[in-house]
Structures are given as structure tokens and as C-alpha cells.
Design a protein around this motif. Structure first.
Motif, PDB file in Angstrom:
ATOM      1  N   GLY A  16       0.578  -1.164   0.117  1.00 47.13           N
ATOM      2  CA  GLY A  16       0.039   0.080   0.183  1.00 47.13           C
ATOM      3  C   GLY A  16       0.781   1.345  -0.096  1.00 47.13           C
ATOM      4  N   LYS A  17       2.018   1.096  -0.355  1.00 48.07           N
ATOM      5  CA  LYS A  17       2.911   2.407  -0.307  1.00 48.07           C
ATOM      6  C   LYS A  17       2.349   3.357  -1.316  1.00 48.07           C
ATOM      7  CE  LYS A  17       6.375  -0.299  -1.656  1.00 48.07           C
ATOM      8  NZ  LYS A  17       5.632  -1.498  -1.581  1.00 48.07           N
ATOM      9  N   THR A  18       2.264   3.076  -2.602  1.00 49.64           N
ATOM     10  CA  THR A  18       1.669   4.001  -3.595  1.00 49.64           C
ATOM     11  C   THR A  18       0.460   4.682  -3.064  1.00 49.64           C
ATOM     12  OG1 THR A  18       2.985   2.680  -5.276  1.00 49.64           O
ATOM     13  CG2 THR A  18       1.518   4.674  -5.958  1.00 49.64           C
ATOM     14  N   THR A  19      -0.320   3.846  -2.723  1.00 45.87           N
ATOM     15  CA  THR A  19      -1.886   4.419  -2.158  1.00 45.87           C
ATOM     16  C   THR A  19      -1.678   5.400  -0.902  1.00 45.87           C
ATOM     17  OG1 THR A  19      -2.469   2.181  -2.658  1.00 45.87           O
ATOM     18  CG2 THR A  19      -3.987   3.465  -1.435  1.00 45.87           C
ATOM     19  N   LEU A  20      -0.841   5.082  -0.260  1.00 43.46           N
ATOM     20  CA  LEU A  20      -0.454   6.052   1.058  1.00 43.46           C
ATOM     21  C   LEU A  20       0.116   7.147   0.693  1.00 43.46           C
ATOM     22  CD1 LEU A  20      -0.358   5.854   4.382  1.00 43.46           C
ATOM     23  CD2 LEU A  20       1.946   5.815   3.774  1.00 43.46           C
ATOM     24  N   LEU A  21       0.876   7.121  -0.359  1.00 39.17           N
ATOM     25  CA  LEU A  21       1.838   8.338  -0.807  1.00 39.17           C
ATOM     26  C   LEU A  21       1.100   9.220  -1.510  1.00 39.17           C
ATOM     27  CD1 LEU A  21       4.622   9.263  -0.518  1.00 39.17           C
ATOM     28  CD2 LEU A  21       5.200   7.978  -2.455  1.00 39.17           C
ATOM     29  N   ALA A  22      -0.025   8.635  -2.483  1.00 35.95           N
ATOM     30  CA  ALA A  22      -0.881   9.435  -3.251  1.00 35.95           C
ATOM     31  C   ALA A  22      -1.762  10.235  -2.298  1.00 35.95           C
ATOM     32  CB  ALA A  22      -1.723   8.491  -4.145  1.00 35.95           C
ATOM     33  N   ARG A  23      -2.099   9.608  -1.049  1.00 37.14           N
ATOM     34  CA  ARG A  23      -2.949  10.384  -0.307  1.00 37.14           C
ATOM     35  C   ARG A  23      -2.275  11.547   0.526  1.00 37.14           C
ATOM     36  NH1 ARG A  23      -4.917   6.857   4.250  1.00 37.14           N
ATOM     37  NH2 ARG A  23      -5.133   8.482   5.566  1.00 37.14           N
TER      38      ARG A  23
END
Ligand SMILES: Nc1nc2c(ncn2[C@@H]2O[C@H](COP(=O)(O)OP(=O)(O)OP(=O)(O)O)[C@@H](O)[C@H]2O)c(=O)[nH]1
Length: 321
Positions: A16-23
Motif C-alpha cells: 500500500g505504499k503508492t496508495t498511502l503516498l498518493a493520499r
């Protein structure tokens, strides 16, 4: 020019790294954040998913952050530093590096500290490791990189808790690998800027939060354990530096993380903050005062296949235990 704070965002594939970063990057508090993305696949995709801030995102060539790609990373960092010094990036105040899900993040920390040019321009602020509440335990069992990502973290963030409550066995596994890190859940974590940047290495050191962890015996197959040591005698700076240097040189591969507050016999009155990652010993920082009422010199060491007795022997040799 102040050193640019760097947050390392790591976690196994799909955690979930990209998801978190986008948020996180949608938060105005992170407006001045530059992002380096390093992916495992042949085709870089993550930077496309971060489209809201695409102009701030640099995708590195594919591969892990192992020795091969370390050069690319060093070059990318060097370019950022040069442009900053030239006044080209006036609005950039922070950097996030999203590592490949397959990477052991230790070499990246090594790169940031071992190259003098980079050490001058960057300061590792926080290592955040994401662990998937659904698949995390399996990744930890099967992949040494996943265990090392957890072992090196300042903060462990459990993701996908909306799908499954983290099992007790997973929580025990995480604690066994790294009892010093803060353990958080992404569904209860709204302040993402504060999650990614909190000056953990220095700020935590001052508060001493991570020093309050207990000793944990290795329960994990990878043989990673957290050792808390309280020094019974103040070592001298020289004997301590020699001992740590030997430890890093001889057992650097297995020394995942070492943090400590130590008062030296030849420099009494206030403690020195000690930090090491694998072969890298960071410049010790003398604090103005003890962070709390506990004035014992103490260290937290997260290491692989390193019996506690071996550590005790080394500290005894330095006149510290
Ligand atoms: N339900 C749920 N899904 C999530 C959560 N975080 C991520 N996901 C989903 O998990 C999948 C993988 O998420 P990514 O953000 O791509 O994971 P990553 O760590 O960047 O993956 P790699 O780049 O392969 O290392 C995506 O389908 C996300 O939508 C979460 O907290 N809850």
C-alpha cells in the motif's frame, strides 16, 4: 543550507505504499515534497499513479535498491542536491523515497550516510514500513527482505485493516522483529505528513520513546531480535567508538539498527545520541540534556543472528558493561 529531511517509505510488494503516498501528497502540508520512486518491475508504474503530483515525482530505473541501483539513487540524490544549492528548487523542503517492495532498505540508508556529499545535503528523518494486515504474515515468513524492512523501521504502519483485523500472531511477529518501532494502523492515521516526517531519529532520541522497549528474544525464523542494553559503567568515547567500529566492520551485515543514549566517562553531564545502520555509524550528536528522568546510558540494537552474549562481551570489552 539546511539538510533536506528524507522519509523512507518501504514495505513489501502491494502493501500500500503508492496508495498511502498518493493520499499524503494531496495534503497541502506536503506541498514542498519531492518524491523518488524505485520500482521492482521492468516498467515503472507507480509514478503514474501519483499523477496529482507528477511533476514532483521522479521514477528511477527498474530494479531493487541494492548495490546496482544504489548508483542511480546516489546520482538522483546528487542532482537534487546540486540543483538545490544552485537555488533551482526553492520550494522543495522534503524528500520521500518510495522503495521497491522487494528492497532491503538498509543500503539506501547506507547510501545517504556513507557518501559525504549526500550526508551534507540530506538527513534521514523517518523510516516508515507498511505491513499488509491481510498478507503481511506470509510475506514475513517467506521473504527476508520483508523482515528486514520491518526491522529497520522507526514506524510500522498496518494497512488494509479495513479488510481484516491484524491477527495477534502478526502483531507478535512484528514486535519480535522490531520492538522499538511505533506500531500504527493506517485506518486510524489521518495526519500523513506527521506520519512521514517527525524527525524520528533525533526527535525520538530526545524523547527516548524507543528506548523504553523491552528485550525481545528471537521468535522469527530470520533470527532477528531486539536487544535492549543498559550500560552499567560509562565507557570512554575512544573505547566506545573503537568497539562500535569493530562491531560495524565485523558484523555490519547483521547489525540492522542501533540507537542509543550514552553518557561518556570523559564527557559527563549529558548524553550522546548514537545511531547506526549496518556498516554505517552516523555522526554522534551530543544532546543538551537528558530527554527524561531516566539518566541511564542505554542502547537498542536490532540484529540478525547475534546472540545477546556476544553483544554483552563487546560492551564489556569497551568497559561499559
Ligand atoms: N482495502 C484496502 N486496500 C488497499 C489499502 N492500501 C492499499 N490497498 C490496495 O492494495 C493494492 C496495492 O497497493 P499499492 O499502493 O499499489 O501497493 P505498493 O506497496 O505501492 O505496491 P508495489 O509498488 O507493488 O510495491 C491496490 O489495489 C490498493 O488499492 C488499504 O488500506 N485497504
Amino acid at each position: 543550507m539546511n539538510r533536506l529531511p528524507v522519509s523512507i517509505l518501504t514495505g513489501f510488494l502491494g502493501s500500500g505504499k503508492t496508495t498511502l503516498l498518493a493520499r499524503a501528497l494531496r495534503d497541502p502540508a506536503l506541498a514542498g515534497t519531492l518524491v523518488l520512486v524505485n520500482e521492482a518491475g521492468e516498467i515503472a508504474l507507480d509514478h503514474l499513479l501519483l499523477e496529482a503530483v507528477e511533476e514532483r515525482v521522479v521514477a528511477l530505473p527498474s530494479g531493487c535498491l541494492c548495490c546496482v541501483v544504489r548508483d542511480d539513487m546516489a546520482r538522483a540524490l546528487d542532482r537534487i542536491a546540486t540543483r538545490r544549492r544552485a537555488g533551482d528548487l526553492p520550494d522543495v523542503t522534503r524528500l520521500v523515497v518510495e522503495t521497491s517492495g522487494l528492497a532491503d532498505p538498509a543500503p539506501l540508508l547506507y547510501t545517504l550516510a556513507a557518501l559525504p556529499a549526500l550526508e551534507r545535503d540530506f538527513r534521514v528523518d523517518t523510516v516508515v514500513t507498511l505491513v499488509d494486515a491481510v498478507h503481511g504474515a506470509r510475506a514475513l515468513d517467506r521473504h527476508a527482505e520483508s523482515a528486514r524492512q520491518v526491522a529497520i523501521a522507526d514506524r510500522i504502519l498496518l494497512t488494509k485493516c479495513d479488510v481484516a483485523e491484524p491477527a495477534d500472531a502478526l502483531l507478535a511477529q512484528l514486535r519480535g522483529l522490531n520492538a522499538a518501532a511505533e506500531l500504527l494502523r493506517s485506518d486510524a492515521c489521518d495526519d500523513l505528513p506527521a506520519l512521514l516526517f517527525r524527525d524520528a531519529w533525533h526527535g525520538d532520541g530526545r524523547r527516548g520513546g524507543w528506548l523504553r522497549c523491552e528485550d525481545v528474544t528471537p521468535t522469527h525464523g530470520a533470527g532477528i531480535a531486539t536487544h535492549s542494553l543498559v550500560l552499567t559503567q560509562p565507557p570512554t568515547r575512544l573505547s566506545f567508538a573503537r568497539m562500535l567500529g569493530r562491531l560495524a566492520a565485523e558484523r555490519g551485515e547483521d547489525l540492522l539498527r542501533l540507537k542509543g543514549l550514552v553518557e561518556f566517562a570523559d564527557q559527563p553531564g549529558a548524553p550522546v545520541l548514537i545511531n547506526a545502520v549496518q556498516h554505517t555509524l552516523y555522526t554522534p550528536e551530543r544532546l543538551a540534556a537528558w530527554p527524561d528522568e531516566d539518566h541511564r546510558s542505554r542502547l537498542v540494537i536490532i540484529a540478525q543472528d547475534m546472540p545477546r552474549d556476544e553483544l554483552l562481551d563487546r560492551f564489556a570489552e569497551a568497559g561499559a558493561a
